[in-house]
Design an enzyme around this catalytic site. Structure first.
Site, PDB file in Angstrom:
ATOM      1  N   PHE A 291      83.604  54.510  69.751  1.00 52.24           N
ATOM      2  CA  PHE A 291      83.638  55.914  70.151  1.00 52.24           C
ATOM      3  C   PHE A 291      83.575  56.773  68.898  1.00 52.24           C
ATOM      4  CE2 PHE A 291      85.583  60.002  70.939  1.00 52.24           C
ATOM      5  CZ  PHE A 291      84.945  60.405  72.097  1.00 52.24           C
TER       6      PHE A 291
ATOM      7  N   ASP B 112      84.596  55.070  60.364  1.00 47.69           N
ATOM      8  CA  ASP B 112      85.080  56.190  61.165  1.00 47.69           C
ATOM      9  C   ASP B 112      86.580  55.994  61.376  1.00 47.69           C
ATOM     10  OD1 ASP B 112      85.822  58.086  62.987  1.00 47.69           O
ATOM     11  OD2 ASP B 112      84.111  57.795  64.330  1.00 47.69           O
TER      12      ASP B 112
ATOM     13  N   LYS C  88      90.995  64.469  63.480  1.00 48.16           N
ATOM     14  CA  LYS C  88      92.231  64.423  64.261  1.00 48.16           C
ATOM     15  C   LYS C  88      93.479  64.808  63.443  1.00 48.16           C
ATOM     16  CE  LYS C  88      90.713  62.018  68.305  1.00 48.16           C
ATOM     17  NZ  LYS C  88      89.628  61.041  68.354  1.00 48.16           N
TER      18      LYS C  88
END
Ligand SMILES: *Cc1c(COP(=O)(O)O)cnc(C)c1O
Length: 412
Positions: free
Chosen positions: A145, A230, A259
């Protein structure tokens, strides 16, 4: 409480009526939060075991992060990159040092940072590696993702994320996650990068076999391709190290961060890499109106300072060991499998008993907030400021839910 009109129902109905239905939230409407706890509009309290998908690694409204934001709100919040600001340099210097890299390219959301890494890798491929123009390929992992832009969902293997959104950007090759031989076989002279998560978060905290990341590193070196990690969800303390790659002793060429970099206060993301990689970016070739704004840089800098202490990584390690031990006891009692990395767990609920969404509804009803992923998996990612007692309390409730013994449990 049962005699008053539920404000929760009113708020849910309003949001349902006037917002697009791209989410199906649990019936909890939060109005205030502090540390690991949130309070809903009907006064119920919940332990937040999702932590904004790890955007809240330092908890809600961490005093140092709120102070940094508040201080900056009284000075200047946005300049655009047409001018300099006095917060960007110190933030980027210390973030690069934390990552052991040279340069930072600041953006806002995780998806933007991934897009940035894709563009940087392609340009690096053409200008440094010498791939013929327009031929660059990037190898990605199935089940991963990386965000929601059209390019990113174009290489997703999740049909729900892709359906109805094509045509997609070409140039991506998908390999099974965790299979080093398959990855090596997919690399060609035109491969400019391998982009993957060191632990797959949305997939349900999928931890690759030991040695996989080192094998990815070696394969990239052999093929002359960049290893782009990532770490938007796995990074910044969650796994018990600053980066999940650290746990395998592996250094990628490029970190993608987001985030928790914004401290749960505002979106802050970044691509962090060596000078020979990020140096391919030239004025006008990439940008963002809000990227690197002084408010974001002030909060991001405060996040970096928290991580420099090592305290949060240590908490994730210690509490993570406890979480792992306690969850593994549930395997066979309503749980079919558990995967953990630091204070981060994917718990597979026995689908014969209930699906993940039902388990999360029942958990919320007894005061624990989390979210299901991929049908029967519950992801646990409490803020790293959670206490051992609170963690035990949440696991007790999870145990009760998965064994069907939730009668009598109620929120705090
Ligand atoms: C959440 C996430 C993203 C996307 O971040 P957004 O801020 O939602 O755009 C990218 N990569 C990973 C690994 C993520 O978990």
């Amino acid at each position: 409480m049962s005699t008053t009109v539920s404000r929760t129902a009113e708020h849910l109905a309003l949001a349902e009526a006037v917002t697009a239905h791209n989410y199906s939230p649990l019936p909890v409407v939060v109005t205030a939060a502090e540390g690991a706890w949130v309070t809903d509009v009907d006064g119920r309290r919940y332990l937040d075991c999702l932590a904004g998908y790890s955007a809240l690694n330092f908890g809600h409204r961490h005093p140092a992060l709120v102070a940094a934001a508040r201080d900056q709100l009284d000075r200047v919040t946005l300049t655009s990159r047409a001018f300099g600001n006095d917060r960007l340099g110190p933030f980027a210097r210390d973030l690069a040092a934390l990552a052991g890299m040279d340069l930072v390219l600041p953006m806002n959301t995780g998806a933007e940072a991934v897009e940035t890494a894709v563009k940087v890798a392609r340009r690096w491929g053409y200008r440094v590696k010498g791939v013929p123009d327009g031929r660059a390929r990037i190898v990605v992992a199935a089940g991963g993702f990386h965000g929601r832009t059209t390019t990113i969902v174009g290489f997703s293997t999740d049909p729900v994320a892709r359906d109805g959104f094509g045509p997609f950007t070409p140039g991506f090759d998908v390999v099974p996650y965790g299979d080093a031989a398959a990855l090596r076989a997919a690399l060609t002279p035109e491969t400019v990068a391998v982009l993957l998560e060191p632990v797959q978060g949305e997939a349900g905290v999928v931890v690759p076999p030991p040695g996989y990341l080192a094998a990815v590193r070696a394969a990239c070196d052999e093929a002359g391709a960049l290893f782009v990690a990532d770490e938007v969800q796995s990074g910044l303390g969650r796994t018990g190290a600053t980066f999940a790659c650290d746990l395998e002793g592996v250094t990628p060429d490029v970190y993608v961060l987001g985030k928790a970099l914004g401290g749960g206060i505002l979106p802050v993301s970044a691509v962090v890499a060596r000078r020979d990689v990020l140096g391919v970016v030239t004025p006008g070739s990439h940008g963002s109106t809000f990227g690197g704004n002084p408010l974001a840089a002030a909060v991001g800098h405060a996040v970096v300072r928290l991580l420099e202490t090592g305290e949060y990584q240590a908490r994730a390690r210690e509490l993570g060991a406890r979480l792992s031990a306690r969850l593994s006891e549930l395997v066979g009692s309503g749980v079919t499998a558990v995967r953990t990395r630091g204070l981060w767990a994917g718990v597979d609920v026995d689908p014969a008993l209930m699906n993940g969404a039902e388990a999360c509804r029942r958990l919320a009803a007894c005061g624990v907030l989390t979210k299901d992923t991929h049908g029967s998996t519950i992801r646990l990612a409490p803020p790293l400021v959670v206490t051992e007692e609170e963690l035990d309390w949440a696991v007790d409730r999870l145990a009760a839910v998965v064994t069907g013994q939730t009668a009598g449990s109620s929120p705090r």
